[in-house]
Design an enzyme around this catalytic site. Sequence first.
Site, mmCIF file in Angstrom:
data_model
loop_
_atom_site.group_PDB
_atom_site.id
_atom_site.type_symbol
_atom_site.label_atom_id
_atom_site.label_comp_id
_atom_site.label_asym_id
_atom_site.label_seq_id
_atom_site.Cartn_x
_atom_site.Cartn_y
_atom_site.Cartn_z
ATOM 1 C CB SER A 154 -7.406 -2.549 -14.670
ATOM 2 O OG SER A 154 -7.060 -1.282 -15.182
ATOM 3 C CG ASP A 231 -10.385 3.380 -10.358
ATOM 4 O OD1 ASP A 231 -9.413 4.094 -10.650
ATOM 5 O OD2 ASP A 231 -10.588 2.259 -10.850
ATOM 6 C CG HIS A 268 -7.616 0.927 -10.671
ATOM 7 N ND1 HIS A 268 -8.701 0.909 -11.521
ATOM 8 C CD2 HIS A 268 -6.602 0.330 -11.370
ATOM 9 C CE1 HIS A 268 -8.361 0.340 -12.680
ATOM 10 N NE2 HIS A 268 -7.093 -0.028 -12.598
#
Lengths: 291, 291
Positions: A154, A231, A268
């Site tokens: 991320s 996600d 995620h």
Amino acid sequence: MSVFKTESTITTFGGKLLKLSHQSKQTQTKMDLNVYLPKTYEKSAKKTVPVLIYLSGLTCTPNNASEKAYWQPHADRYGFAIVFPDTSPRGANVEGEDDSWDHGTGAGFYVDATTDKYKNNYRMYSYVHEEIQPLLQDEFENLNFENVSITGHSMGGYGALSGFLQNPGKYKSVSAFSPISNPIKAQWGEKNFGAYLGDDKSAWAKYDPTELLAKYDGPTPEILIHVGKGDPFYYRDYQLLPENFYEASKGTKFGGKVNLNLVDGFDHSYYFISSFTADHAKHHAKYLDLI
Amino acid sequence: MSVFKTESTITTFGGKLLKLSHQSKQTQTKMDLNVYLPKTYEKSAKKTVPVLIYLSGLTCTPNNASEKAYWQPHADRYGFAIVFPDTSPRGANVEGEDDSWDHGTGAGFYVDATTDKYKNNYRMYSYVHEEIQPLLQDEFENLNFENVSITGHSMGGYGALSGFLQNPGKYKSVSAFSPISNPIKAQWGEKNFGAYLGDDKSAWAKYDPTELLAKYDGPTPEILIHVGKGDPFYYRDYQLLPENFYEASKGTKFGGKVNLNLVDGFDHSYYFISSFTADHAKHHAKYLDLI
């Protein structure tokens, strides 16, 4: 005398996880930092164990990935160490740094801030790429910080891509899990680059992986990326934009050598990351000359 | 209509982790429960996927082991599902249940309480061994709760050994990570058995793995146990006492068939558990007829 304090030494899998802390000159704060020394470390000769740097995502400390990403058995198998830096200074006492989960504390965005408010402490770019590696090299003589790769998740996936592209030849390979691939076009990037770097968007571009691709003139190992199609930061919020990075790579020296995997169902979380660390470990092991 | 509510379905490794909740008749509370369906589950025929029940330790919810114990890749490899029950009722509103971390909420000790205070809700023995398995069998027709094994950590390691020995033939195999092996001789056992079962220690013995061994007359698969020598609950506090269990097994039908591994350096945490789930998965896979 060591600049690091060893907060704890944890036996796990075939090696040791060290929870370290030190006073950083870049952030002017005490920083936590975890290092996993694989089972091959003890018997190694000087500078023979390569290193993978793992940059974590928003809100994370060095402990989240150490506990949940499942790197350790793969590090043992191939014989590399892992460095888990923190995601920002903590306790810098900058006004507003604790007001939201996606800015300030836990969200340093791996830049060197230039705004008056943040410039004295929020220097995570120099912290990761310049400060900690020589310090760790001095501390752990069997590690080899001349044979190092970088990855992350991320915000940390963005940090890995960005750091790789800003330092041609420094990292043998790069990979990313759900990276914020084109932050200047995403809300997270706008919020944080604005605060740390000011209003001049040309200053943002030098950290944006998709923007950096065009000028990059270093070695071009294949870039491995996984993104979960389930996600919400990808499909709902358009924070990740990995297709922008992939498309931009086509007209560059990389010639589209970006192995972008959009995987069905995955989200995620660390449930996603841990499912693919085996693939990423193998990817880096190849470029670190371990297989 | 299903008795379970699916709170979330998480794609991880090759399968799906389901976070379920349901209203328990035993505890008279809403209970959370996680189930990992391995990658083989979808394509299976009725009742062909065996099950491993994992009982967690003090303070844990079903999520801790789901995130940190790394059972999933091994469940995929061999083809078994995993059931992660909670460790106690939550919100039962029993006076004092939240006063300490090692009693009450998060510390049900897998017994059916008999004291007035606890007997209406703290029925984790019947919850684990009698209530949830038929309910899950109805819900997931490809699972096979006639081919089931049991394991656990700390309080859950005790719960696994105790449940195995109290139900001869029900579980194909048992293993444990840092189990409280002789709770009637340990402070944790005294505190909790006293509160849940009252002052008559003969009632405690029917849950104590070391005590249960002598009378056990069922099948005797090898029992696999790992305990970290660096675990302060083992070496400092004498809460675990695995040697008592091992020694007691010698004069019984098990004839010492307890594979007790005291492993150097390891502590009591998930860093320890995750290091040995591969070994325990292989152990159970053998008895579940998967290898």
